[in-house]
Design a protein around this motif. Structure first.
Motif, PDB file in Angstrom:
ATOM      1  N   PHE A 167       4.209  38.312   8.002  1.00 15.55           N
ATOM      2  CA  PHE A 167       3.044  37.555   7.547  1.00 15.55           C
ATOM      3  C   PHE A 167       2.815  37.725   6.046  1.00 15.55           C
ATOM      4  O   PHE A 167       2.661  36.745   5.315  1.00 15.55           O
ATOM      5  CB  PHE A 167       1.800  37.982   8.325  1.00 15.55           C
ATOM      6  N   ILE A 168       2.824  38.967   5.576  1.00 14.91           N
ATOM      7  CA  ILE A 168       2.551  39.221   4.157  1.00 14.91           C
ATOM      8  C   ILE A 168       3.618  38.600   3.265  1.00 14.91           C
ATOM      9  O   ILE A 168       3.314  37.901   2.303  1.00 14.91           O
ATOM     10  CB  ILE A 168       2.409  40.731   3.892  1.00 14.91           C
ATOM     11  N   LEU A 169       4.877  38.846   3.594  1.00  9.05           N
ATOM     12  CA  LEU A 169       5.954  38.320   2.750  1.00  9.05           C
ATOM     13  C   LEU A 169       6.134  36.811   2.918  1.00  9.05           C
ATOM     14  O   LEU A 169       6.499  36.120   1.960  1.00  9.05           O
ATOM     15  CB  LEU A 169       7.260  39.044   3.059  1.00  9.05           C
ATOM     16  N   GLY A 170       5.855  36.300   4.109  1.00  2.00           N
ATOM     17  CA  GLY A 170       6.022  34.869   4.357  1.00  2.00           C
ATOM     18  C   GLY A 170       4.939  34.008   3.762  1.00  2.00           C
ATOM     19  O   GLY A 170       5.093  32.792   3.655  1.00  2.00           O
ATOM     20  N   THR A 171       3.830  34.604   3.370  1.00  2.00           N
ATOM     21  CA  THR A 171       2.737  33.821   2.783  1.00  2.00           C
ATOM     22  C   THR A 171       2.580  34.072   1.280  1.00  2.00           C
ATOM     23  O   THR A 171       1.616  33.600   0.686  1.00  2.00           O
ATOM     24  CB  THR A 171       1.404  34.118   3.507  1.00  2.00           C
ATOM     25  N   ARG A 172       3.512  34.797   0.711  1.00  2.00           N
ATOM     26  CA  ARG A 172       3.481  34.991  -0.750  1.00  2.00           C
ATOM     27  C   ARG A 172       3.878  33.691  -1.429  1.00  2.00           C
ATOM     28  O   ARG A 172       4.676  32.919  -0.904  1.00  2.00           O
ATOM     29  CB  ARG A 172       4.438  36.108  -1.147  1.00  2.00           C
ATOM     30  N   PRO A 173       3.377  33.444  -2.641  1.00  2.67           N
ATOM     31  CA  PRO A 173       3.664  32.168  -3.318  1.00  2.67           C
ATOM     32  C   PRO A 173       5.155  31.884  -3.513  1.00  2.67           C
ATOM     33  O   PRO A 173       5.583  30.746  -3.380  1.00  2.67           O
ATOM     34  CB  PRO A 173       2.951  32.309  -4.665  1.00  2.67           C
ATOM     35  N   ASN A 174       5.937  32.880  -3.836  1.00  2.00           N
ATOM     36  CA  ASN A 174       7.358  32.654  -4.107  1.00  2.00           C
ATOM     37  C   ASN A 174       8.247  33.228  -3.016  1.00  2.00           C
ATOM     38  O   ASN A 174       9.336  33.728  -3.290  1.00  2.00           O
ATOM     39  CB  ASN A 174       7.737  33.254  -5.461  1.00  2.00           C
ATOM     40  N   SER A 175       7.810  33.126  -1.770  1.00  4.31           N
ATOM     41  CA  SER A 175       8.566  33.680  -0.654  1.00  4.31           C
ATOM     42  C   SER A 175       9.898  32.945  -0.488  1.00  4.31           C
ATOM     43  O   SER A 175       9.961  31.723  -0.608  1.00  4.31           O
ATOM     44  CB  SER A 175       7.763  33.566   0.638  1.00  4.31           C
ATOM     45  N   LYS A 176      10.934  33.688  -0.224  1.00  3.20           N
ATOM     46  CA  LYS A 176      12.253  33.101   0.004  1.00  3.20           C
ATOM     47  C   LYS A 176      12.262  32.286   1.295  1.00  3.20           C
ATOM     48  O   LYS A 176      12.947  31.274   1.393  1.00  3.20           O
ATOM     49  CB  LYS A 176      13.311  34.215   0.057  1.00  3.20           C
ATOM     50  N   HIS A 177      11.507  32.731   2.292  1.00  2.00           N
ATOM     51  CA  HIS A 177      11.386  32.033   3.567  1.00  2.00           C
ATOM     52  C   HIS A 177       9.907  31.873   3.905  1.00  2.00           C
ATOM     53  O   HIS A 177       9.361  32.637   4.709  1.00  2.00           O
ATOM     54  CB  HIS A 177      12.107  32.801   4.678  1.00  2.00           C
ATOM     55  N   PRO A 178       9.242  30.889   3.286  1.00  2.56           N
ATOM     56  CA  PRO A 178       7.796  30.773   3.457  1.00  2.56           C
ATOM     57  C   PRO A 178       7.408  30.339   4.876  1.00  2.56           C
ATOM     58  O   PRO A 178       8.130  29.587   5.526  1.00  2.56           O
ATOM     59  CB  PRO A 178       7.404  29.704   2.444  1.00  2.56           C
ATOM     60  N   ASN A 218       4.837  28.241   7.165  1.00  3.92           N
ATOM     61  CA  ASN A 218       3.811  27.206   7.075  1.00  3.92           C
ATOM     62  C   ASN A 218       2.589  27.681   7.854  1.00  3.92           C
ATOM     63  O   ASN A 218       2.597  28.757   8.451  1.00  3.92           O
ATOM     64  CB  ASN A 218       4.340  25.852   7.576  1.00  3.92           C
ATOM     65  N   ALA A 219       1.536  26.917   7.852  1.00  2.00           N
ATOM     66  CA  ALA A 219       0.287  27.342   8.494  1.00  2.00           C
ATOM     67  C   ALA A 219       0.471  27.589   9.989  1.00  2.00           C
ATOM     68  O   ALA A 219      -0.050  28.567  10.528  1.00  2.00           O
ATOM     69  CB  ALA A 219      -0.801  26.302   8.254  1.00  2.00           C
ATOM     70  N   ASN A 220       1.206  26.716  10.679  1.00  2.00           N
ATOM     71  CA  ASN A 220       1.386  26.884  12.123  1.00  2.00           C
ATOM     72  C   ASN A 220       2.148  28.159  12.453  1.00  2.00           C
ATOM     73  O   ASN A 220       1.805  28.882  13.390  1.00  2.00           O
ATOM     74  CB  ASN A 220       2.109  25.684  12.728  1.00  2.00           C
ATOM     75  N   ARG A 221       3.176  28.450  11.695  1.00  2.00           N
ATOM     76  CA  ARG A 221       3.952  29.669  11.941  1.00  2.00           C
ATOM     77  C   ARG A 221       3.145  30.917  11.606  1.00  2.00           C
ATOM     78  O   ARG A 221       3.203  31.917  12.319  1.00  2.00           O
ATOM     79  CB  ARG A 221       5.247  29.643  11.145  1.00  2.00           C
ATOM     80  N   ALA A 222       2.391  30.870  10.519  1.00  6.48           N
ATOM     81  CA  ALA A 222       1.555  32.016  10.146  1.00  6.48           C
ATOM     82  C   ALA A 222       0.498  32.274  11.222  1.00  6.48           C
ATOM     83  O   ALA A 222       0.258  33.423  11.589  1.00  6.48           O
ATOM     84  CB  ALA A 222       0.889  31.772   8.793  1.00  6.48           C
ATOM     85  N   LEU A 223      -0.106  31.204  11.735  1.00  4.08           N
ATOM     86  CA  LEU A 223      -1.096  31.357  12.793  1.00  4.08           C
ATOM     87  C   LEU A 223      -0.464  31.990  14.029  1.00  4.08           C
ATOM     88  O   LEU A 223      -1.017  32.913  14.614  1.00  4.08           O
ATOM     89  CB  LEU A 223      -1.706  30.002  13.151  1.00  4.08           C
ATOM     90  N   THR A 224       0.707  31.523  14.413  1.00  3.85           N
ATOM     91  CA  THR A 224       1.395  32.050  15.590  1.00  3.85           C
ATOM     92  C   THR A 224       1.791  33.507  15.397  1.00  3.85           C
ATOM     93  O   THR A 224       1.568  34.344  16.280  1.00  3.85           O
ATOM     94  CB  THR A 224       2.636  31.197  15.910  1.00  3.85           C
ATOM     95  N   VAL A 225       2.374  33.825  14.243  1.00  4.63           N
ATOM     96  CA  VAL A 225       2.769  35.213  13.958  1.00  4.63           C
ATOM     97  C   VAL A 225       1.553  36.126  14.032  1.00  4.63           C
ATOM     98  O   VAL A 225       1.606  37.211  14.621  1.00  4.63           O
ATOM     99  CB  VAL A 225       3.458  35.318  12.572  1.00  4.63           C
ATOM    100  N   CYS A 226       0.444  35.692  13.478  1.00  5.56           N
ATOM    101  CA  CYS A 226      -0.747  36.549  13.437  1.00  5.56           C
ATOM    102  C   CYS A 226      -1.486  36.596  14.764  1.00  5.56           C
ATOM    103  O   CYS A 226      -2.119  37.613  15.069  1.00  5.56           O
ATOM    104  CB  CYS A 226      -1.660  36.123  12.301  1.00  5.56           C
ATOM    105  N   LEU A 227      -1.417  35.551  15.557  1.00  2.00           N
ATOM    106  CA  LEU A 227      -1.986  35.618  16.904  1.00  2.00           C
ATOM    107  C   LEU A 227      -1.242  36.670  17.711  1.00  2.00           C
ATOM    108  O   LEU A 227      -1.849  37.529  18.352  1.00  2.00           O
ATOM    109  CB  LEU A 227      -1.919  34.255  17.590  1.00  2.00           C
ATOM    110  N   VAL A 228       0.084  36.626  17.651  1.00  4.72           N
ATOM    111  CA  VAL A 228       0.885  37.635  18.343  1.00  4.72           C
ATOM    112  C   VAL A 228       0.637  39.012  17.726  1.00  4.72           C
ATOM    113  O   VAL A 228       0.472  40.003  18.444  1.00  4.72           O
ATOM    114  CB  VAL A 228       2.385  37.267  18.308  1.00  4.72           C
ATOM    115  N   ALA A 229       0.587  39.084  16.396  1.00  3.64           N
ATOM    116  CA  ALA A 229       0.345  40.373  15.730  1.00  3.64           C
ATOM    117  C   ALA A 229      -0.992  40.961  16.154  1.00  3.64           C
ATOM    118  O   ALA A 229      -1.093  42.155  16.431  1.00  3.64           O
ATOM    119  CB  ALA A 229       0.384  40.204  14.214  1.00  3.64           C
TER     120      ALA A 229
END
Length: 143
Positions: A28-39, A41-52
């Motif tokens: 979550f932290i690295l995937g939502t950084r402005p210059n992330s190599k593998h960013p 999106n909102a849906n994936r971040a929501l899913t990762v954090c729901l599971v987290a």
């Protein structure tokens, strides 16, 4: 076949629920950084954090702090009835509506996912069954 399934979990070594929580937090932290190599999106971040959020509840100790804070805030909101007679089911549905209807940034969507994990588990019924299913899947994978 049973032998292959039982040894498959040890390929990566022991992970544990706290370890899985750490992995998901890092994604979550690295995937939502402005210059992330593998960013994310909102849906994936929501899913990762729901599971987290669900995994953190299972891991306990320091990992349970976000759920403790959110649960206390949601419970206080329900007890004060400042907005009238609003149940936790309504709160859970509103969170889903926000996730579906609002164009959120990835990091904000992740925070919403963490909030959803706590709200769903407090609500009970089908909502709690959803978080219990996620917890069973995640802790089974982490062991």
């Amino acid at each position: 076949m049973i032998l292959a399934a039982s040894t498959g979990g040890q390929i990566l070594g022991s992970i544990g629920t706290a370890g899985l929580g750490l992995i998901l937090a890092t994604v979550f932290i690295l995937g939502t950084r402005p210059n992330s190599k593998h960013p994310l999106n909102a849906n994936r971040a929501l899913t990762v954090c729901l599971v987290a959020g669900v995994v953190w509840m299972s891991a306990g100790q320091i990992w349970g702090v976000p759920d403790d804070l959110l649960s206390k805030a949601l419970t206080a909101l329900m007890k004060t009835q400042a907005l009238g007679d609003i149940g936790l089911g309504a709160v859970s549905i509103v969170l889903v509506v926000i996730a579906y209807m609002v164009n959120l940034k990835a990091r904000t969507a992740g925070y919403l996912g963490i909030t959803m994990a706590s709200a769903f588990s407090l609500t009970g019924g089908g909502w709690a069954m959803l978080t219990a299913s996620i917890a069973d899947m995640a802790t089974g994978w982490a062991s």
